[in-house]
Design a protein around this motif. Structure first.
Motif, PDB file in Angstrom:
ATOM      1  N   ILE A  18       0.755  -1.134   0.129  1.00  0.00           N
ATOM      2  CA  ILE A  18      -0.110  -0.007   0.033  1.00  0.00           C
ATOM      3  C   ILE A  18       0.935   1.219   0.020  1.00  0.00           C
ATOM      4  CG2 ILE A  18      -1.618   1.329   1.251  1.00  0.00           C
ATOM      5  CD1 ILE A  18      -2.871  -1.291   2.321  1.00  0.00           C
ATOM      6  N   ALA A  19       0.707   2.023  -0.885  1.00  0.00           N
ATOM      7  CA  ALA A  19       1.464   3.357  -0.818  1.00  0.00           C
ATOM      8  C   ALA A  19       0.960   4.258  -0.118  1.00  0.00           C
ATOM      9  CB  ALA A  19       1.416   3.926  -2.457  1.00  0.00           C
ATOM     10  N   THR A  20       1.452   5.379   0.313  1.00  0.00           N
ATOM     11  CA  THR A  20       1.230   6.132   1.337  1.00  0.00           C
ATOM     12  C   THR A  20       1.207   7.657   0.634  1.00  0.00           C
ATOM     13  OG1 THR A  20       1.792   4.836   3.186  1.00  0.00           O
ATOM     14  CG2 THR A  20       1.189   7.259   3.605  1.00  0.00           C
ATOM     15  N   ALA A  21       0.257   8.573   0.759  1.00  0.00           N
ATOM     16  CA  ALA A  21       0.314  10.086   0.383  1.00  0.00           C
ATOM     17  C   ALA A  21      -0.044  10.889   1.522  1.00  0.00           C
ATOM     18  CB  ALA A  21      -0.547  10.360  -0.950  1.00  0.00           C
ATOM     19  N   LEU A  22       0.598  11.973   1.977  1.00  0.00           N
ATOM     20  CA  LEU A  22       0.148  12.992   2.792  1.00  0.00           C
ATOM     21  C   LEU A  22      -0.420  14.016   2.009  1.00  0.00           C
ATOM     22  CD1 LEU A  22       0.472  14.254   5.771  1.00  0.00           C
ATOM     23  CD2 LEU A  22       2.738  14.903   4.940  1.00  0.00           C
ATOM     24  N   LEU A  23      -1.571  14.230   2.344  1.00  0.00           N
ATOM     25  CA  LEU A  23      -2.485  15.337   1.727  1.00  0.00           C
ATOM     26  C   LEU A  23      -2.655  16.424   2.634  1.00  0.00           C
ATOM     27  CD1 LEU A  23      -5.047  13.096  -0.432  1.00  0.00           C
ATOM     28  CD2 LEU A  23      -2.594  14.071  -0.926  1.00  0.00           C
ATOM     29  N   VAL A  24      -1.972  17.739   2.425  1.00  0.00           N
ATOM     30  CA  VAL A  24      -2.000  18.737   3.466  1.00  0.00           C
ATOM     31  C   VAL A  24      -3.081  19.823   3.138  1.00  0.00           C
ATOM     32  CG1 VAL A  24      -0.847  20.498   4.810  1.00  0.00           C
ATOM     33  CG2 VAL A  24       0.225  18.048   4.369  1.00  0.00           C
ATOM     34  N   ASP A  25      -4.064  20.387   3.742  1.00  0.00           N
ATOM     35  CA  ASP A  25      -4.823  21.339   3.620  1.00  0.00           C
ATOM     36  C   ASP A  25      -4.227  22.632   4.460  1.00  0.00           C
ATOM     37  OD1 ASP A  25      -6.913  23.399   3.679  1.00  0.00           O
ATOM     38  OD2 ASP A  25      -8.279  21.815   4.462  1.00  0.00           O
ATOM     39  N   GLY A 107      -4.334   2.221 -10.281  1.00  0.00           N
ATOM     40  CA  GLY A 107      -4.181   0.637 -10.255  1.00  0.00           C
ATOM     41  C   GLY A 107      -3.587   0.193  -9.111  1.00  0.00           C
ATOM     42  N   ARG A 108      -3.257   1.177  -8.178  1.00  0.00           N
ATOM     43  CA  ARG A 108      -2.320   1.053  -6.720  1.00  0.00           C
ATOM     44  C   ARG A 108      -3.482   1.229  -5.603  1.00  0.00           C
ATOM     45  NH1 ARG A 108       3.634   3.327  -5.591  1.00  0.00           N
ATOM     46  NH2 ARG A 108       4.203   1.747  -3.964  1.00  0.00           N
ATOM     47  N   ARG A 109      -3.010   0.465  -4.469  1.00  0.00           N
ATOM     48  CA  ARG A 109      -3.775   0.788  -3.343  1.00  0.00           C
ATOM     49  C   ARG A 109      -3.107   1.869  -2.367  1.00  0.00           C
ATOM     50  NH1 ARG A 109      -4.416  -4.615   0.020  1.00  0.00           N
ATOM     51  NH2 ARG A 109      -5.846  -3.167   1.235  1.00  0.00           N
ATOM     52  N   TRP A 110      -3.921   2.890  -1.827  1.00  0.00           N
ATOM     53  CA  TRP A 110      -3.446   3.922  -1.163  1.00  0.00           C
ATOM     54  C   TRP A 110      -3.968   4.230   0.156  1.00  0.00           C
ATOM     55  CZ3 TRP A 110       0.372   7.095  -2.869  1.00  0.00           C
ATOM     56  CH2 TRP A 110       0.815   7.123  -4.233  1.00  0.00           C
ATOM     57  N   ARG A 111      -2.824   4.640   0.785  1.00  0.00           N
ATOM     58  CA  ARG A 111      -3.233   4.871   2.341  1.00  0.00           C
ATOM     59  C   ARG A 111      -3.125   6.500   2.401  1.00  0.00           C
ATOM     60  NH1 ARG A 111       0.728   5.223   6.465  1.00  0.00           N
ATOM     61  NH2 ARG A 111       0.051   4.776   8.302  1.00  0.00           N
ATOM     62  N   PHE A 112      -4.064   7.104   2.430  1.00  0.00           N
ATOM     63  CA  PHE A 112      -4.090   8.578   2.869  1.00  0.00           C
ATOM     64  C   PHE A 112      -3.937   9.128   4.035  1.00  0.00           C
ATOM     65  CE2 PHE A 112      -6.528   7.621  -1.442  1.00  0.00           C
ATOM     66  CZ  PHE A 112      -5.455   8.034  -2.046  1.00  0.00           C
ATOM     67  N   LEU A 113      -3.033  10.085   4.318  1.00  0.00           N
ATOM     68  CA  LEU A 113      -2.787  10.880   5.616  1.00  0.00           C
ATOM     69  C   LEU A 113      -3.245  12.168   5.356  1.00  0.00           C
ATOM     70  CD1 LEU A 113       0.922   9.549   6.704  1.00  0.00           C
ATOM     71  CD2 LEU A 113      -1.581   8.472   7.020  1.00  0.00           C
ATOM     72  N   VAL A 114      -4.522  12.564   5.788  1.00  0.00           N
ATOM     73  CA  VAL A 114      -5.073  13.899   5.325  1.00  0.00           C
ATOM     74  C   VAL A 114      -4.813  14.738   6.542  1.00  0.00           C
ATOM     75  CG1 VAL A 114      -7.279  14.954   5.045  1.00  0.00           C
ATOM     76  CG2 VAL A 114      -6.760  13.049   3.789  1.00  0.00           C
ATOM     77  N   ALA A 115      -3.924  15.890   6.394  1.00  0.00           N
ATOM     78  CA  ALA A 115      -3.754  17.041   7.528  1.00  0.00           C
ATOM     79  C   ALA A 115      -5.039  17.919   7.283  1.00  0.00           C
ATOM     80  CB  ALA A 115      -2.428  17.586   7.275  1.00  0.00           C
ATOM     81  N   SER A 116      -5.893  17.627   7.893  1.00  0.00           N
ATOM     82  CA  SER A 116      -6.992  18.777   7.926  1.00  0.00           C
ATOM     83  C   SER A 116      -8.162  18.266   8.712  1.00  0.00           C
ATOM     84  CB  SER A 116      -7.673  18.714   6.552  1.00  0.00           C
ATOM     85  OG  SER A 116      -8.969  19.649   6.474  1.00  0.00           O
ATOM     86  N   ALA A 117      -8.865  19.364   9.242  1.00  0.00           N
ATOM     87  CA  ALA A 117     -10.091  18.930  10.085  1.00  0.00           C
ATOM     88  C   ALA A 117     -11.340  19.392   9.396  1.00  0.00           C
ATOM     89  CB  ALA A 117     -10.030  19.882  11.401  1.00  0.00           C
ATOM     90  N   ASP A 118     -11.294  19.293   8.046  1.00  0.00           N
ATOM     91  CA  ASP A 118     -12.479  19.973   7.342  1.00  0.00           C
ATOM     92  C   ASP A 118     -13.362  18.602   6.616  1.00  0.00           C
ATOM     93  OD1 ASP A 118     -14.068  20.595   4.991  1.00  0.00           O
ATOM     94  OD2 ASP A 118     -13.170  22.478   5.438  1.00  0.00           O
TER      95      ASP A 118
END
Length: 219
Positions: A18-25, A107-118
């Motif tokens: 599982i790939a990991t992406a950090l998404l920052v608001d 085509g890849r599984r993702w784990r999302f780290l979302v930096a937000s409270a929205d």
């Protein structure tokens, strides 16, 4: 469930690749309109340290948000892709959710780290495993909390002195191959800069030649 430790993927997740992406608001967790560069650096550093290894990090913000041109540079220096979007209601949240949808369609599984409270980022759970990073004193919307696998609480960073810059794996090393999304973004940015410089130089050279060859046409 609340955590303050780094958000490390489980052994099962590693086995499943599982790939990991950090998404920052940015405006939600880094700071409001035109924050100090020192604050931007400190808060992104804290988020990166909590996230641990990520395949790429993306920071979305309205194009009027940065205090000056050094803010995107500081984000890039710390290893995050700056993503300015046109100013508008929920522009950054919409862009981050769209990016999560794009990644899920690759085509890849993702784990999302979302930096937000929205609450608008609750939809990211439709595209992969959703974890939320939020400051200890930052109320997270009930909708986002319900959609998340976990809520990871971090002490709010206020200056640039609390956290050292994390040492992340070097891109291109055997354990950390270049990420195609971040590599593509960096390549496109470089291409745009080179094209702009070349265009400006070409225009200046053309004017100089016209002045020399056709002086009677210049008034």
């Amino acid at each position: 469930m609340n955590h303050t430790a780094p958000v490390a993927p489980s052994g099962a997740n590693r086995a499943a690749d599982i790939a990991t992406a950090l998404l920052v608001d940015a405006e939600n967790v880094i700071g409001p309109f035109r924050p100090r560069v020192s604050l931007v650096r400190a808060r992104l550093t804290a988020l990166l340290a909590a996230a641990g290894h990520v395949d790429h990090a993306l920071v979305a913000f309205a194009d009027t948000w940065p205090a000056d041109d050094t803010v995107p540079s500081a984000l890039a220096e710390l290893g995050a892709i700056p993503w300015p979007v046109p100013e508008g209601p929920d522009a950054a949240e919409t862009a981050l959710a769209a990016h999560a949808r794009y990644l899920a369609g690759r085509g890849r599984r993702w784990r999302f780290l979302v930096a937000s409270a929205d609450h608008r980022l609750a939809q990211v759970a439709e595209y992969g495993e959703l974890h939320v990073l939020a400051w200890t004193d930052h109320p997270v919307s009930a909708r986002l909390e319900a959609a998340a696998t976990t809520i990871h609480r971090l002490p709010r960073t206020r200056t640039g002195d609390e956290h050292p810059v994390p040492t992340l794996p070097t891109a291109g090393s055997p354990n950390h191959p270049p990420d195609p999304v971040s590599h593509l973004a960096a390549t496109r940015t470089t291409d745009r800069v080179i094209a702009a410089i070349a265009t400006g130089a070409g225009i200046a050279l053309t004017h100089r030649l016209l002045d020399h060859l056709l002086p009677h046409r210049r008034r």
